[in-house]
Scaffold this motif. Sequence first.
Motif, mmCIF file in Angstrom:
data_model
loop_
_atom_site.group_PDB
_atom_site.id
_atom_site.type_symbol
_atom_site.label_atom_id
_atom_site.label_comp_id
_atom_site.label_asym_id
_atom_site.label_seq_id
_atom_site.Cartn_x
_atom_site.Cartn_y
_atom_site.Cartn_z
ATOM 1 N N PHE A 159 54.235 41.868 37.300
ATOM 2 C CA PHE A 159 53.010 41.672 36.542
ATOM 3 C C PHE A 159 53.298 40.685 35.429
ATOM 4 O O PHE A 159 54.451 40.352 35.160
ATOM 5 C CB PHE A 159 52.400 42.984 36.031
ATOM 6 C CG PHE A 159 53.285 43.820 35.157
ATOM 7 C CD1 PHE A 159 53.376 43.575 33.807
ATOM 8 C CD2 PHE A 159 53.990 44.877 35.692
ATOM 9 C CE1 PHE A 159 54.158 44.356 32.995
ATOM 10 C CE2 PHE A 159 54.784 45.681 34.896
ATOM 11 C CZ PHE A 159 54.872 45.421 33.543
ATOM 12 N N CYS A 160 52.236 40.148 34.838
ATOM 13 C CA CYS A 160 52.467 39.109 33.833
ATOM 14 C C CYS A 160 51.578 39.306 32.616
ATOM 15 O O CYS A 160 50.536 39.950 32.686
ATOM 16 C CB CYS A 160 52.275 37.724 34.434
ATOM 17 S SG CYS A 160 50.593 37.295 34.798
ATOM 18 N N THR A 192 47.527 41.346 29.818
ATOM 19 C CA THR A 192 48.521 41.708 30.818
ATOM 20 C C THR A 192 47.806 42.015 32.125
ATOM 21 O O THR A 192 46.904 42.847 32.170
ATOM 22 C CB THR A 192 49.347 42.926 30.365
ATOM 23 O OG1 THR A 192 49.997 42.603 29.135
ATOM 24 C CG2 THR A 192 50.390 43.313 31.396
ATOM 25 N N PHE A 193 48.219 41.309 33.166
ATOM 26 C CA PHE A 193 47.631 41.456 34.490
ATOM 27 C C PHE A 193 48.536 42.330 35.336
ATOM 28 O O PHE A 193 49.721 42.044 35.477
ATOM 29 C CB PHE A 193 47.485 40.082 35.159
ATOM 30 C CG PHE A 193 46.580 39.159 34.405
ATOM 31 C CD1 PHE A 193 45.214 39.184 34.641
ATOM 32 C CD2 PHE A 193 47.082 38.280 33.472
ATOM 33 C CE1 PHE A 193 44.369 38.330 33.947
ATOM 34 C CE2 PHE A 193 46.251 37.427 32.777
ATOM 35 C CZ PHE A 193 44.884 37.454 33.016
ATOM 36 N N ILE A 197 48.117 40.276 43.867
ATOM 37 C CA ILE A 197 47.006 39.818 43.034
ATOM 38 C C ILE A 197 46.546 40.975 42.152
ATOM 39 O O ILE A 197 46.282 42.073 42.648
ATOM 40 C CB ILE A 197 45.855 39.289 43.903
ATOM 41 C CG1 ILE A 197 46.319 38.034 44.646
ATOM 42 C CG2 ILE A 197 44.620 38.999 43.047
ATOM 43 C CD1 ILE A 197 45.338 37.510 45.657
ATOM 44 N N PRO A 198 46.474 40.762 40.834
ATOM 45 C CA PRO A 198 46.090 41.849 39.921
ATOM 46 C C PRO A 198 44.703 42.411 40.226
ATOM 47 O O PRO A 198 43.798 41.687 40.616
ATOM 48 C CB PRO A 198 46.094 41.175 38.547
ATOM 49 C CG PRO A 198 46.925 39.963 38.710
ATOM 50 C CD PRO A 198 46.755 39.524 40.125
ATOM 51 N N ASN A 199 44.565 43.718 40.050
ATOM 52 C CA ASN A 199 43.260 44.357 40.146
ATOM 53 C C ASN A 199 42.933 45.113 38.860
ATOM 54 O O ASN A 199 41.992 45.888 38.805
ATOM 55 C CB ASN A 199 43.175 45.272 41.367
ATOM 56 C CG ASN A 199 44.246 46.342 41.401
ATOM 57 O OD1 ASN A 199 44.932 46.586 40.397
ATOM 58 N ND2 ASN A 199 44.404 46.976 42.540
ATOM 59 N N SER A 200 43.730 44.879 37.822
ATOM 60 C CA SER A 200 43.473 45.478 36.513
ATOM 61 C C SER A 200 44.103 44.598 35.434
ATOM 62 O O SER A 200 44.960 43.767 35.728
ATOM 63 C CB SER A 200 44.056 46.895 36.438
ATOM 64 O OG SER A 200 45.455 46.870 36.534
ATOM 65 N N CYS A 201 43.654 44.803 34.218
ATOM 66 C CA CYS A 201 44.275 44.084 33.103
ATOM 67 C C CYS A 201 44.174 44.931 31.850
ATOM 68 O O CYS A 201 43.331 45.813 31.743
ATOM 69 C CB CYS A 201 43.650 42.708 32.900
ATOM 70 S SG CYS A 201 42.059 42.719 32.101
ATOM 71 N N LYS A 251 38.766 37.125 35.928
ATOM 72 C CA LYS A 251 38.901 36.709 37.326
ATOM 73 C C LYS A 251 39.206 35.213 37.427
ATOM 74 O O LYS A 251 40.023 34.806 38.256
ATOM 75 C CB LYS A 251 37.636 37.050 38.116
ATOM 76 C CG LYS A 251 37.487 38.547 38.336
ATOM 77 C CD LYS A 251 36.453 38.895 39.371
ATOM 78 C CE LYS A 251 35.061 38.618 38.939
ATOM 79 N NZ LYS A 251 34.046 39.136 39.871
ATOM 80 N N ARG A 252 38.614 34.410 36.556
ATOM 81 C CA ARG A 252 38.918 32.967 36.558
ATOM 82 C C ARG A 252 40.390 32.728 36.228
ATOM 83 O O ARG A 252 41.043 31.873 36.826
ATOM 84 C CB ARG A 252 38.025 32.217 35.569
ATOM 85 C CG ARG A 252 36.679 31.833 36.158
ATOM 86 C CD ARG A 252 35.974 30.746 35.344
ATOM 87 N NE ARG A 252 35.666 31.118 33.979
ATOM 88 C CZ ARG A 252 34.576 31.800 33.615
ATOM 89 N NH1 ARG A 252 33.696 32.181 34.496
ATOM 90 N NH2 ARG A 252 34.365 32.082 32.355
ATOM 91 N N MET A 253 40.914 33.475 35.264
ATOM 92 C CA MET A 253 42.335 33.333 34.915
ATOM 93 C C MET A 253 43.219 33.717 36.106
ATOM 94 O O MET A 253 44.178 33.018 36.420
ATOM 95 C CB MET A 253 42.674 34.199 33.698
ATOM 96 C CG MET A 253 42.072 33.703 32.407
ATOM 97 S SD MET A 253 42.380 34.835 31.025
ATOM 98 C CE MET A 253 44.132 34.596 30.784
ATOM 99 N N ILE A 254 42.893 34.815 36.767
ATOM 100 C CA ILE A 254 43.677 35.261 37.917
ATOM 101 C C ILE A 254 43.638 34.207 39.015
ATOM 102 O O ILE A 254 44.682 33.839 39.581
ATOM 103 C CB ILE A 254 43.158 36.622 38.438
ATOM 104 C CG1 ILE A 254 43.460 37.724 37.416
ATOM 105 C CG2 ILE A 254 43.769 36.953 39.807
ATOM 106 C CD1 ILE A 254 42.787 39.051 37.714
#
Length: 157
Positions: free
Chosen positions: A66-67, A130-131, A38-42, A21-24
């Motif tokens: 996605f990234c 991968t986000f 905004i990603p909700n999975s990785c 979450k900090r990275m996101i």
Amino acid sequence: MWLLPQLCLRYEVDPLPSEIKRMIKRMVRLSILLTDCIPNSCIINIYDEGDCIPPHIDHHEYVMPFCTVTFMSRSNILFGKEIDVIGPGEFKRSIKIPLPVGLILTLKRNKADLTKNCIPGVRHRRVSVTFKRMDDSKVPHGFRPDPELEELHPYNR
């Protein structure tokens, strides 16, 4: 473990760890990630020497873009309409893009849902994160949006 979104409908999924979450948050604040996706999975891939990801098309159940962030050692990602398997971890491709340590590669819709990609066998231990954002209609049973990530905004410049 890879869980396709349709399978996730039957299984509960753990919340994102605080480090993720900090990275996101940081990537949104720096406008690397857009607030409308905004990603909700990785997916965290840990590679040992020789490990690879075979040619595939990323699942349509995820919202683009996605990234992927590369850690520990560099590698390459290959793209092509057709990618031939030459041998274990060896692929023949159309386009090769280097992924140095720390690089954030963003894949957008532009043919990303039609083009295969793969990671050839790595020479050194490597980690990638991968986000992705699951389509709201495809989230797992009991999934609750993370309030910490819901109201993120980029820094004012």
